[in-house]
Design an enzyme around this catalytic site. Structure first.
Site, PDB file in Angstrom:
ATOM      1  CG  HIS A 219      13.513   7.749  -6.185  1.00 58.07           C
ATOM      2  ND1 HIS A 219      12.430   7.486  -7.204  1.00 58.07           N
ATOM      3  CD2 HIS A 219      13.701   9.160  -7.695  1.00 58.07           C
ATOM      4  CE1 HIS A 219      12.516   8.138  -8.088  1.00 58.07           C
ATOM      5  NE2 HIS A 219      12.730   9.306  -8.152  1.00 58.07           N
ATOM      6  CG  ASP A 249      11.091   4.406  -6.372  1.00 55.50           C
ATOM      7  OD1 ASP A 249      11.630   4.342  -5.430  1.00 55.50           O
ATOM      8  OD2 ASP A 249      11.403   5.035  -7.104  1.00 55.50           O
ATOM      9  CB  SER A 327      11.184  11.432  -9.768  1.00 56.37           C
ATOM     10  OG  SER A 327      11.369  10.510 -10.423  1.00 56.37           O
TER      11      SER A 327
END
Length: 479
Positions: A219, A249, A327
Site C-alpha cells: 500500500h 500487502d 509503514s
C-alpha cells in the site's frame, strides 16, 4: 555501710555530669534524648570542607576532609566526614554503630576512586578532589565547580565499560546495527494543472540484498507515479517496483547504485513469544530513523479480527508505536533480525506487523517468478492522468472552462500523454469518462480497476455537451 556506699555513687555521678556540662560534651553513652544546641562545640570561622550535621544529628560541625580523623565514641561534635567521603577504620572497615560503641576513630576516605569532570572543564582524580576545589572556590567568593560527568573530561561511555548504561543499553545496540539498512520512501505525483511533481505520501522499507532490493508494504507504493528511496546517508535514488502481493500487502522494489548496501536478515516469526522485546524503526511524518520500542502482545492476531475480510494471515500485535510513515519499516528482535513489517496502527499501544515468515514466503515466490522469466505481472497502461470529479471540482472547472459539461461525477482527464493508447484512441484533456465497457464510472479508481482487468476498452466520455464513444487498447508495461 550501705548508705555510705550509695552516697559515694551519687556524688560520683553528679561530679561526672558537671564535668560534661563544663566541657560542653556528652561522655560515653551516645546521643542525648533531646538536642540541646547550647551543648554543641563552637564552629570555626574557616571551614573550607563545608559544614555537616554530627552523628547525633544535632550539632552543625566542620566536616573532616580526605585523610582527616572521623568517628569516635559517639559524642556530640565528633568529627564527621564531608560530602562524598566516608569514615573508614583501619583495614578498610567502614565506620558503623558497632565501631562507634567501641570508641574507635577512623579516617575519611573518598567513596569513589573514579575520575570525574567538572564544569570548569578540568578532570579530577575523584569526586572528593572536585568538592574540595569547589568549596575552596566558594570560600573565595568564586562560582562553585559542578560535577557534570563521570569519567575524565572528553571521555565517552565506551571508556567506562562498567557503566550500567554501557552494559544494559541493548536497544541502542540493536538500533545502531539495523539503522543503516532502513530506508525512507517518498511517493510523487504530478500536480493537477501543471507538470510539476509533488510528494503525496511517504513510507519506510528495509534492504534485503546488497544490490538494492528493498521490502516495503504494497500500500506504500501502490498507484503512485514515481517512487524515490532515500538512504540513511541522505543519498536518493529512483526505485522500480519489482513485485507486489496486494493481498499480503508486501512489495519488492529496487534501486540501482554502484556500491553494496547493508542488509537486514529475516528472523523466524514462528519462534516469537508474547512478551519479547521488539524495536520498530521507520520514517513517521518523514522523520527518518525514528525508533520506538515495545513488546510482542500476541503472535497470532487474525486478519478477520481486524476487519480485513479478505485476509487469511495472522499478524503480530505489538505495543511499539507505529505511526503514519512507519509503514513498510522493519520490526526487529534484540538480535537485529526482522520479525515483521510495520503495517498498521489501530490506536495507541495496539499496532500490527506482517510476520517475517510471510515475507520469506513472498521473497521465495518472487525469486521463482523472476527465475522463470515471468517476474511481476505486466501493468496495463493507457497514458492518462485523471482525478475524481466531485461537485466542488465541477463548479470550479465550470468557472474556468466555458464549455465544461453539466456533470458532477466521473473521472476527469487532466492530461493525455502523447504517443500512448489514450492519445491514439482520441481521448482529450478535460474529457470526463462516464463509462467503460458498459460499467458506470464514478471515480478515477473505477477506471484504474477496469484497466487492470480488460484488454480492450469501449470508453464513453462527456465532451462539452456530447457523449463520445472511443476505443482504447491498453498497452502492457513493466510496473
Amino acid at each position: 555501710m550501705i548508705l555510705v556506699t550509695l552516697f559515694c555513687i551519687c556524688a560520683l555521678v553528679t561530679s561526672l555530669q558537671a564535668d560534661a556540662r563544663l566541657s560542653k560534651r556528652y561522655v560515653i553513652g551516645g546521643c542525648p534524648s533531646h538536642c540541646d544546641k547550647s551543648m554543641c562545640p563552637t564552629m570555626p570561622k574557616d571551614c573550607s570542607t563545608g559544614q555537616v550535621m554530627d552523628h547525633c544529628n544535632c550539632c552543625l560541625v566542620c566536616a573532616s576532609g580526605e585523610g582527616e580523623a572521623c568517628g569516635g565514641v559517639g559524642k556530640l561534635g565528633d568529627p564527621v566526614c564531608g560530602e562524598s567521603l566516608e569514615c573508614s577504620v583501619t583495614g578498610g572497615v567502614s565506620y558503623s554503630a558497632t565501631v562507634r560503641r567501641r570508641g574507635k576513630q577512623g579516617v575519611c576516605v573518598c567513596k569513589s576512586s573514579d575520575p570525574v569532570c567538572g564544569s570548569d572543564g578540568v578532570s579530577y582524580r575523584d569526586i572528593c578532589e572536585l568538592k574540595r576545589v569547589s568549596n575552596r572556590a566558594q570560600s573565595l567568593q568564586q562560582p562553585p565547580v559542578l560535577f557534570i560527568q563521570r569519567g575524565a573530561c572528553g571521555t565517552s561511555l565506551h571508556d567506562n565499560p562498567n557503566s550500567l548504561r554501557y552494559k544494559y543499553n541493548f536497544i541502542a545496540d540493536v538500533v545502531e546495527k539495523i539503522a543503516p539498512a532502513v530506508v525512507h520512501i517518498e511517493l510523487y505525483r504530478k500536480m493537477v494543472y501543471s507538470k510539476r511533481e509533488m510528494a503525496v505520501a511517504s513510507g519506510s522499507g528495509f534492504v534485503v540484498s546488497d544490490d538494492g532490493l528493498i521490502v516495503t508494504n504494497a500500500h506504500v507504493v501502490a498507484n503512485k507515479n514515481r517512487v524515490k528511496v532515500e538512504l540513511k546517508n541522505g543519498a536518493s535514488y529512483d526505485a522500480k517496483i519489482k513485485d507486489v502481493d496486494e493481498k499480503a500487502d508486501i512489495a519488492l522494489i529496487k534501486i540501482d547504485l554502484p556500491n553494496k548496501l547493508p542488509v537486514l536478515l529475516l528472523g523466524r516469526s514462528a519462534d516469537l513469544r508474547p512478551g519479547e522485546f521488539v524495536v520498530a524503526i521507520g520514517s513517521p511524518f518523514s522523520l527518518q530513523n525514528t525508533v520506538t520500542t515495545g513488546i510482542v502482545s500476541t503472535t497470532q492476531r487474525g486478519g478477520k479480527e481486524l476487519g480485513l475480510r479478505n485476509s487469511d494471515m495472522d499478524y503480530i500485535q505489538t505495543d511499539a508505536i507505529i505511526n503514519y510513515g512507519n509503514s513498510g519499516g522493519p520490526l526487529v528482535n534484540l538480535d537485529g533480525e526482522v520479525i515483521g513489517i510495520n503495517t498498521l496502527k489501530v490506536t495507541a499501544g495496539i499496532s500490527f506487523a506482517i510476520p517475517s515468515d510471510k515475507i520469506r514466503q513472498f521473497l521465495a515466490e518472487s525469486y521463482d517468478r523472476l527465475a522463470r522469466g515471468r517476474g511481476t505481472t505486466k501493468k496495463r497502461y493507457i497514458g492518462v492522468r485523471m482525478m475524481t470529479l466531485t461537485p466542488s471540482l465541477s463548479k470550479e472547472l465550470k468557472g474556468r472552462l466555458r464549455d465544461f459539461p453539466d456533470i458532477t461525477s466521473g473521472a476527469y482527464v487532466i492530461e493525455v500523454i502523447s504517443k500512448t493508447p489514450a492519445a491514439a484512441g482520441g481521448l482529450k484533456e478535460h474529457d470526463v469518462i462516464i463509462s467503460i465497457n458498459g460499467q458506470r464510472i464514478s471515480t478515477a479508481t473505477d477506471v484504474s480497476a477496469i484497466i487492470k482487468k480488460e484488454s480492450s476498452l469501449r470508453v464513453v466520455v462527456r465532451r462539452g455537451n456530447e457523449d463520445i464513444i472511443l476505443t482504447i487498447i491498453p498497452m502492457e508495461i513493466d510496473p
